[in-house]
Design an enzyme around this catalytic site. Structure first.
Site, PDB file in Angstrom:
ATOM      1  N   GLU A 134     -45.381  15.592 -47.652  1.00 37.30           N
ATOM      2  CA  GLU A 134     -46.451  15.627 -48.646  1.00 37.30           C
ATOM      3  C   GLU A 134     -46.383  14.413 -49.564  1.00 37.30           C
ATOM      4  O   GLU A 134     -45.353  13.793 -49.726  1.00 37.30           O
ATOM      5  CB  GLU A 134     -46.393  16.910 -49.478  1.00 37.30           C
ATOM      6  CG  GLU A 134     -45.013  17.378 -49.898  1.00 37.30           C
ATOM      7  CD  GLU A 134     -44.259  16.457 -50.808  1.00 37.30           C
ATOM      8  OE1 GLU A 134     -44.888  15.860 -51.711  1.00 37.30           O
ATOM      9  OE2 GLU A 134     -43.037  16.315 -50.634  1.00 37.30           O
ATOM     10  N   GLU A 190     -42.096  13.701 -49.112  1.00 38.25           N
ATOM     11  CA  GLU A 190     -42.667  12.959 -47.989  1.00 38.25           C
ATOM     12  C   GLU A 190     -42.259  13.519 -46.629  1.00 38.25           C
ATOM     13  O   GLU A 190     -42.732  13.056 -45.606  1.00 38.25           O
ATOM     14  CB  GLU A 190     -42.280  11.471 -48.025  1.00 38.25           C
ATOM     15  CG  GLU A 190     -42.665  10.727 -49.278  1.00 38.25           C
ATOM     16  CD  GLU A 190     -42.251   9.263 -49.240  1.00 38.25           C
ATOM     17  OE1 GLU A 190     -41.745   8.783 -48.196  1.00 38.25           O
ATOM     18  OE2 GLU A 190     -42.422   8.586 -50.268  1.00 38.25           O
TER      19      GLU A 190
END
Length: 357
Positions: A176, A323
């Site tokens: 994300e 991430e």
């Protein structure tokens, strides 16, 4: 529940118990004392059950990074400006972000799904344009998402899993990117676990003490504002997600449910990803069987999420980047577990005497 999210009701796929037993049997025949490889043995056995084969493999790994902005960022809950979300999507696409480097090192496929940012994102082959809106609403003042927006975000997560399966993925990682998303993830987890913000709130991108306190006040404000919306436990996960989540958090939750329904093992990353996994576990209880947890985040609230889901992290490296980076870092460990399980000789093959009975 709105008809557009009825697909969430489908149960998780069953794990293959015969393959699990075959893997357990093989572990007992390998040239080592029983249990001497610890969790590496457990990983191989779990993956065997999830992949439906005695000797699992993880050659094809797919990373999907979901990105979206958050209205609550305007309240100063991040050490970085909101423009960073779009800038980091571009950085990931050009190969300069941590997850980009990690994906190259482990030979994983990577896809970036833009669900909606305040700043524009230039077209790129790795970026999927799936814009819902230019970020969510400020969760401390209004529901973060409408029902229609939530349904779209969940569906984008499921669609990413479909693409991963079509590409032959043997393991799915959701990452994300979204300035302000630790605030959304903390508020969402507080709602689902019935905890005050003080129990879970952390520095996120690097807030100082006053910034953390400001974040705590905003989250408690949001919880008070929306409490009636998720008071009914039968709809609490979906309602809490709509009122307190983010586009990328919802997409990850949808991806995790879809992975479980379609029988694709998933490796869950850190704080934000685990918040989405917590939602998925409430929407589809069998989803947890298909999850491995990559690492313990340095964010203070992560442990409460982990304990609530009942998973055990593989690594504890003090990471808090997001991430999907912690999950990518754990892939070599999973591959080692598979290689040991598949390639070690049995006592019979090596001509080594087994343990006396």
């Amino acid at each position: 529940m709105n008809p557009t999210v009825d697909w969430l009701r489908a149960p998780a796929a069953a794990v293959d118990l015969e393959s699990r037993e075959a893997a357990i049997s093989r572990q007992g025949e390998l040239t080592k004392p029983p249990g001497s490889l610890g969790r590496l043995e457990d990983i191989a056995i779990q993956l065997a059950a999830l992949q439906g084969r005695e000797r699992p493999a993880l050659e094809q790994v797919q990373i999907v990074v979901f990105a979206g902005d958050h209205g609550v960022a305007a309240a100063g809950v991040s050490a970085f400006p909101q423009a960073v979300t779009a800038q980091m999507i571009a950085n990931m696409a050009s190969g300069g972000a941590a997850i980009s480097v990690l994906a190259r090192q482990i030979g994983a496929g990577i896809e970036l799904v833009n669900l909606g940012t305040v700043a524009p994102v230039a077209a790129h082959p790795l970026i999927r344009d799936a814009v819902i809106a230019a970020g969510t609403a400020n969760l401390a003042e209004a529901p973060a998402m409408s029902v229609a927006q939530l349904a779209q975000a969940l569906a984008e997560g499921a669609a990413a899993v479909e693409r991963a399966r079509a590409a032959g993925a043997e393991l799915f990682i959701a990452g994300e990117m979204g300035i302000g998303n630790t605030t959304a993830a903390t508020a969402l987890t507080c709602a689902l676990l019935g905890l005050p913000a003080a129990d879970l709130v952390g520095p996120g991108t690097g807030l100082d003490r006053s910034g953390i306190e400001r974040k705590r006040v905003l989250i408690d404000q949001a919880l008070a504002l929306h409490r009636d919306a998720f008071a009914d436990l039968s709809v609490a996960p979906i309602k809490a997600l709509a009122h307190l989540g983010g586009f990328e958090v919802a997409a990850m939750a949808g991806a995790y449910v879809a992975c479980a329904q379609q029988g694709l093992p998933m490796l869950v990353d850190g704080f934000i990803s685990t918040a989405a996994a917590l939602v998925a576990s409430r929407l589809c209880p069998g989803a947890v069987d298909w999850m491995l947890l990559a690492h313990m985040s340095a964010e203070p609230g992560h442990r409460a999420m982990v304990e609530a889901i009942g998973l055990r992290p593989l690594l504890d490296l003090g990471m808090r980047l997001g991430e999907g980076s912690g999950a990518a870092a754990a892939v070599p460990l999973l591959r080692l577990a598979c290689a040991l399980h598949a390639q070690m000789a049995t006592f019979a093959e090596a001509g080594v005497a087994a343990k006396a009975s």
